[in-house]
Design a protein around this motif. Sequence first.
Motif, mmCIF file in Angstrom:
data_model
loop_
_atom_site.group_PDB
_atom_site.id
_atom_site.type_symbol
_atom_site.label_atom_id
_atom_site.label_comp_id
_atom_site.label_asym_id
_atom_site.label_seq_id
_atom_site.Cartn_x
_atom_site.Cartn_y
_atom_site.Cartn_z
ATOM 1 N N SER A 1 13.857 2.052 -3.363
ATOM 2 C CA SER A 1 13.375 3.036 -2.391
ATOM 3 C C SER A 1 14.194 4.319 -2.435
ATOM 4 O O SER A 1 13.707 5.387 -2.074
ATOM 5 C CB SER A 1 13.387 2.437 -0.985
ATOM 6 N N GLU A 2 15.452 4.213 -2.892
ATOM 7 C CA GLU A 2 16.304 5.404 -2.991
ATOM 8 C C GLU A 2 16.607 5.676 -4.466
ATOM 9 O O GLU A 2 16.680 4.743 -5.272
ATOM 10 C CB GLU A 2 17.631 5.178 -2.244
ATOM 11 N N TRP B 1 11.128 10.040 -4.231
ATOM 12 C CA TRP B 1 12.090 10.573 -5.212
ATOM 13 C C TRP B 1 11.538 10.490 -6.639
ATOM 14 O O TRP B 1 11.932 11.272 -7.510
ATOM 15 C CB TRP B 1 13.444 9.850 -5.105
ATOM 16 N N ALA B 2 10.598 9.567 -6.869
ATOM 17 C CA ALA B 2 10.047 9.399 -8.215
ATOM 18 C C ALA B 2 9.323 10.659 -8.705
ATOM 19 O O ALA B 2 9.146 10.858 -9.901
ATOM 20 C CB ALA B 2 9.078 8.215 -8.231
ATOM 21 N N ARG C 1 0.812 -1.220 0.000
ATOM 22 C CA ARG C 1 0.000 0.000 0.000
ATOM 23 C C ARG C 1 0.844 1.269 0.000
ATOM 24 O O ARG C 1 0.322 2.362 0.204
ATOM 25 C CB ARG C 1 -0.911 0.002 1.242
ATOM 26 N N SER C 2 2.151 1.138 -0.241
ATOM 27 C CA SER C 2 3.035 2.281 0.041
ATOM 28 C C SER C 2 3.239 3.236 -1.132
ATOM 29 O O SER C 2 3.776 4.319 -0.945
ATOM 30 C CB SER C 2 4.392 1.767 0.513
ATOM 31 N N GLN D 1 6.459 9.607 4.569
ATOM 32 C CA GLN D 1 6.967 8.233 4.690
ATOM 33 C C GLN D 1 6.213 7.265 3.783
ATOM 34 O O GLN D 1 6.060 6.089 4.109
ATOM 35 C CB GLN D 1 6.877 7.787 6.149
ATOM 36 N N GLY D 2 5.733 7.758 2.659
ATOM 37 C CA GLY D 2 5.028 6.885 1.712
ATOM 38 C C GLY D 2 3.539 6.862 1.995
ATOM 39 O O GLY D 2 3.067 7.381 3.003
#
Length: 419
Positions: free
Chosen positions: A397-398, A31-32, A25-26, A369-370
């Motif tokens: 994630s990075e 950064w995207a 669900r995140s 935090q997403g």
Amino acid sequence: MESFNGAPPALDKSQISGAPEQWDRSGLPAWAYTNHEQLELERDVLFRRHWQLAGHVSNAPEPGNYFCFDVAGERAIIVRGKDNEIRAFHNVCRHRGSRVVVNETGTCGSAMVCPFHGWSFNLDGTLRTVAQPKAVPTLDPVEHGLVPVEFEIWHGFVFVRFQPGPQPAVADILARHEAEIALYRSAEAVPTRNSFWSQEIGANWKCVRDVDNEGYHVPMAHPGLQDLYGNNYFDEHWQGGTTRSFGPFKDETNRLWSVRAYNSVLPEVDYLPESHRRAWLYIGMFPNQVLYFYPDGLGFYQEFPIATDKTVLRGGAYGMPLSEAGDATFNRHIRAARYLSERIDNDTAVEDIQLTVWSNEAAHSSGFQGFILSDLEYGVKQYHDQLRAIMPVLRQSEPPEQGCLEINNNKLLASLAPE
Ligand code: FES
Ligand SMILES: [Fe+2]
């Protein structure tokens, strides 16, 4: 003044269906939404290589009429020829690359004349004349004509694709909606505004899509839509690059005058079945466009990236032509309904833009935090899955090291490719 205060109405549990028990669900990493190399990749693999809805055949109704469509550094001209056929070309002069036509829509008579040095092109794209021909070598009119752009006309809508891409034909992508959309006779529709509308907003284009890919926010954020169809509205999940949302109108007195007036003035549109005479239908098509169908009109909206935090919203509105010889009362009511549905849509757009800008701000915050997506936002996850399949770098994630994003993405694609 119209306002909506208080808690959103309870959701109908029957609408919360289809999402699996367990799912991620995140959402995409923050950064995207802010990374410049990611945006460049998207401009290439999504916007140049996927079908883009440029307009409708009725935006160029007569021979010599044209409309233009620019995206991701590409620019197309869609022009109707002397033979009444629609064609699409790069709006790039073969002499030195100037735009051959400048306006968004217009008419160019029997030829398109470049405003730089005056070379001209026939409506079928062939080179017609060059300025001061003694100074120019003899050129083959076909070989040195405007470069064609791949295009497809589907129920009157004109799609273009600037570079070859992974999608099948538009008709194949939209085949599962064919029977339903045919009800609206969109090929016969004509513009109900002078041309296209567009607006620049300060947010990443994916924030626009994230907001548009779920109806969970409707009860809280869209008093007009909530009043119109409320909990009757339902988002179907993405399938084969399309999604469908349907909002049958509520069967109760509306609170807002614009919705009440729309509901009372909207006439029976006899070519639609009962199920669609009092409902709004939306068909989303990957990666960035939605076709909408109302009893009183139809159209599309889409978004294009300009920068990581700058996006252009664009659309077109159409309706069945109203015959002056037809039923005067029906015509008057349809015109009023079009005015009111546009008004409801304009309010909705202002509300969505605010949500989009706030979403964009979140991606820049160290406190973000997403997502924690609800089952009613499963469409957001499904959309992100489509992005991750094309750009697996989004699974990280990075962000990749500066200068390495495209290389990393290509490596990931190669490692995921079947043997
Ligand atoms: S660039 Fe078009 S005529 Fe020179
Ligand atoms: Fe919305």
